[in-house]
Write an enzyme that holds these catalytic residues in place. Sequence first.
Site, PDB file in Angstrom:
ATOM      1  N   GLU A 123      -4.382   1.540 -10.911  1.00 49.40           N
ATOM      2  CA  GLU A 123      -5.482   2.620 -10.844  1.00 49.40           C
ATOM      3  C   GLU A 123      -4.813   4.060 -11.340  1.00 49.40           C
ATOM      4  O   GLU A 123      -3.827   4.349 -10.729  1.00 49.40           O
ATOM      5  CB  GLU A 123      -6.313   2.755  -9.516  1.00 49.40           C
ATOM      6  CG  GLU A 123      -6.903   1.304  -9.479  1.00 49.40           C
ATOM      7  CD  GLU A 123      -7.942   1.261  -8.134  1.00 49.40           C
ATOM      8  OE1 GLU A 123      -9.005   0.872  -8.255  1.00 49.40           O
ATOM      9  OE2 GLU A 123      -7.531   2.158  -7.160  1.00 49.40           O
ATOM     10  N   CYS A 136      -4.210  11.981 -11.974  1.00 52.83           N
ATOM     11  CA  CYS A 136      -3.487  11.220 -10.915  1.00 52.83           C
ATOM     12  C   CYS A 136      -2.792   9.949 -11.342  1.00 52.83           C
ATOM     13  O   CYS A 136      -3.696   9.299 -11.512  1.00 52.83           O
ATOM     14  CB  CYS A 136      -4.103  11.084  -9.651  1.00 52.83           C
ATOM     15  SG  CYS A 136      -3.274  10.614  -8.131  1.00 52.83           S
ATOM     16  N   CYS A 143       2.996  -0.540  -3.335  1.00 49.59           N
ATOM     17  CA  CYS A 143       3.806   0.505  -2.877  1.00 49.59           C
ATOM     18  C   CYS A 143       4.862  -0.344  -1.993  1.00 49.59           C
ATOM     19  O   CYS A 143       4.525  -0.974  -1.090  1.00 49.59           O
ATOM     20  CB  CYS A 143       3.216   1.533  -2.177  1.00 49.59           C
ATOM     21  SG  CYS A 143       4.270   2.963  -1.633  1.00 49.59           S
ATOM     22  N   CYS A 147       2.374   3.672   4.761  1.00 50.35           N
ATOM     23  CA  CYS A 147       1.937   4.724   5.552  1.00 50.35           C
ATOM     24  C   CYS A 147       0.452   4.256   5.866  1.00 50.35           C
ATOM     25  O   CYS A 147      -0.140   3.881   5.280  1.00 50.35           O
ATOM     26  CB  CYS A 147       1.875   5.912   4.588  1.00 50.35           C
ATOM     27  SG  CYS A 147       3.396   6.443   3.733  1.00 50.35           S
ATOM     28  N   CYS A 150      -2.956   5.268   4.661  1.00 53.43           N
ATOM     29  CA  CYS A 150      -3.157   5.070   3.034  1.00 53.43           C
ATOM     30  C   CYS A 150      -3.416   3.542   2.652  1.00 53.43           C
ATOM     31  O   CYS A 150      -2.729   2.602   3.018  1.00 53.43           O
ATOM     32  CB  CYS A 150      -1.837   5.522   2.120  1.00 53.43           C
ATOM     33  SG  CYS A 150      -1.833   5.511   0.675  1.00 53.43           S
ATOM     34  N   CYS A 382      -8.007  10.783  -2.384  1.00 54.40           N
ATOM     35  CA  CYS A 382      -6.402  10.574  -1.908  1.00 54.40           C
ATOM     36  C   CYS A 382      -6.339   9.421  -0.872  1.00 54.40           C
ATOM     37  O   CYS A 382      -7.076   9.487   0.116  1.00 54.40           O
ATOM     38  CB  CYS A 382      -5.823  11.980  -1.233  1.00 54.40           C
ATOM     39  SG  CYS A 382      -4.390  11.960  -0.677  1.00 54.40           S
TER      40      CYS A 382
END
Length: 404
Positions: A123, A136, A143, A147, A150, A382
């Site tokens: 994305e 962005c 990933c 975290c 997230c 975010c």
Amino acid sequence: MTVLDIARPSEPAAAFAAAPAAATPSLVGLTRARLGEALLEAGVAERQVRMRAAQLNHWLHNRGAASFDAMTNVSKDLRAALAERFTLDRPEIVSEQISVDGTRKWLLRLPAQGPRMRPAEIETVYIPEEGRGTLCVSSQVGCTLTCTFCHTGTQTLVRNLTAAEIVAQLVVARDRLGDWTGGSAPEGAIVPGDGGRFVTNIVFMGMGEPLYNLDAVRDAIEVMADGEGLGVGRRKITVSTSGVVPEMRRLGEETGAQLAISLHAVRDELRDVIVPINRKYPIRDLLDACRTYPGASNARRITFEYVMLKGVNDNPAEARELVRLLAGLPAKINLIPFNPWPGSPYECSDWETIEKFSEIVFRAGYASPVRTPRGRDIAAACGQLKSETRRLRAKEREALEATQ
């Protein structure tokens, strides 16, 4: 919210009965050195490679050429030779979502990186603001970090993106926005009314940890910052890291990019939970690396990102400790209201709490803007990015590594 289905709906990875054949390679997003290699493969004499690579770079990354026929100062013979071996394909746009605030999110499907690989999806988000536009970009599919605030962290790492795949996100954005020099906008694109560029800034804050893919990130920044190509100044490019301390100096030395730190806590025992890489590189080590980051100064401050989690990291004592930790660092602090996602264990801090936290930081002499949530209604804010690409099996990773 508007959703445009530009391609076929994304198929689950399990639906692929057999791995697709390797695609013809695209020249889009390649460094000048890689373009030179392509020209040699197409039969260009070595003495002409540098000039021809500059021509290709201009057409691909300044003019946004989508076909070899558009390259009017390149000979027909060379265009034909290139067309036999390469394409100018971009990633496939699976869907485009447009927020009520103008934010756009693209789900992009990437070609398989080898005959035994499957396509992957990422994305990319465009955020329009007064006088600027920020793109962005993602640096990995999924990933490697976990975290807890997230959404991307709930998708395990599939693979690293290549430099060209990172750059191609900017190319797609400029295609969709009609943001090319001297070019005509495609149907449905928005054209800047003042003759300016829509995409002025790049942030590596999408899917993935950029410093775990630093070689590709470095090469992508080289292409993005090329003044005769995409032309985004290095001071307009920011790379965010959760704290991969050993790679931070190299990032500064080899890219000249602005640095952002995904901090989010002021105590190791809390950051160990929120940002688990802290167990390997604790806050003290992270801040020591920030103090020696190449080029950091009051004119090039390091951004510290701090997501506001209700009852977790948002009390006044933590604001004061944040100020103490950053003493002497050329820093600014972005306070980020937490953006919810399905299954999240957190809530966003109350607005009054965020304002009190910001005031403490501001009175200590630090810029402490509260980031306005953008694209929440399309899960583009975010910490909300996530694709459905599954993790590679061990054999697939081995095959991928053999092709790189």
